[in-house]
Scaffold this active site. Sequence first.
Site, PDB file in Angstrom:
ATOM      1  N   ARG A   1       0.858  -1.189   0.000  1.00 41.36           N
ATOM      2  CA  ARG A   1       0.000   0.000   0.000  1.00 41.36           C
ATOM      3  C   ARG A   1       0.893   1.237   0.000  1.00 41.36           C
ATOM      4  NH1 ARG A   1      -2.802   3.259   3.941  1.00 41.36           N
ATOM      5  NH2 ARG A   1      -4.870   3.854   3.182  1.00 41.36           N
TER       6      ARG A   1
ATOM      7  N   SER B   1     -12.976  -3.871  -0.325  1.00 42.63           N
ATOM      8  CA  SER B   1     -13.340  -3.413   1.016  1.00 42.63           C
ATOM      9  C   SER B   1     -14.858  -3.299   1.127  1.00 42.63           C
ATOM     10  CB  SER B   1     -12.720  -2.034   1.297  1.00 42.63           C
ATOM     11  OG  SER B   1     -11.322  -2.100   1.253  1.00 42.63           O
TER      12      SER B   1
ATOM     13  N   LYS C   1      -5.875   4.492   9.274  1.00 42.82           N
ATOM     14  CA  LYS C   1      -6.756   5.027   8.239  1.00 42.82           C
ATOM     15  C   LYS C   1      -7.835   5.839   8.928  1.00 42.82           C
ATOM     16  CE  LYS C   1      -8.598   3.684   3.785  1.00 42.82           C
ATOM     17  NZ  LYS C   1      -9.413   2.746   3.033  1.00 42.82           N
TER      18      LYS C   1
END
Length: 211
Positions: free
Chosen positions: A42, A111, A140
């Site tokens: 990521r 997700s 996040k």
Amino acid sequence: MKCDKNSLRLYAVTDRSWLNGETLPEQVEKSLRGGISCLQLREKELSYDEFLNEAFEVKMLCEEYAVPFIINDNVDIAIKCKADGIHVGQRDMLTTDVRKLVGEDMIIGVSAQTVEQAILAEKMGADYLGVGAVFSTSTKLDADSVSFETLKAICAAVSIPVVAIGGITEENLTKLKGSGICGVALVSAIYASHDIEGTCKRLYSKIGEVI
């Protein structure tokens, strides 16, 4: 490389916030030695070329340990480096459009925060779901929270594997027991650790109490 429940048991998601003088591939290799079963690269800040070069380097490490290599969000990078998979969020490209671009063999993770999103993702061809945030997370900040009841309902509503993500630590991991998940996706619990390899070994063992 196909997506199965075993490969999603201890799913590591990279974050360069805790490099402390090391390179990201060095930290990834420590987590691979510790027994992670899947790795998602990521990167939100790197340039395209830097991301692609890093992707090739990390992919080679994952191949060495026979661990699926997933790219977060960037379909083009995933195709260019021939990653095993791509993971997309609700605000990213539709799963059906991703499938058209990457072909039938690439793993697609999506997700989801609701049962409706989960069912739709499965219908559109997702291979697994990442559901969260199951606990509050500093990794996040825009992540919506998902209750244990919703997590359990999502697991019951779909036939594809479900991985829990968001704020999961060694201490709260066992609270997910009985939810129906097949694994957990971890960021800071792995890469903020001073002993990445040892932490991964403990986490891998502890997940056995949950799934």
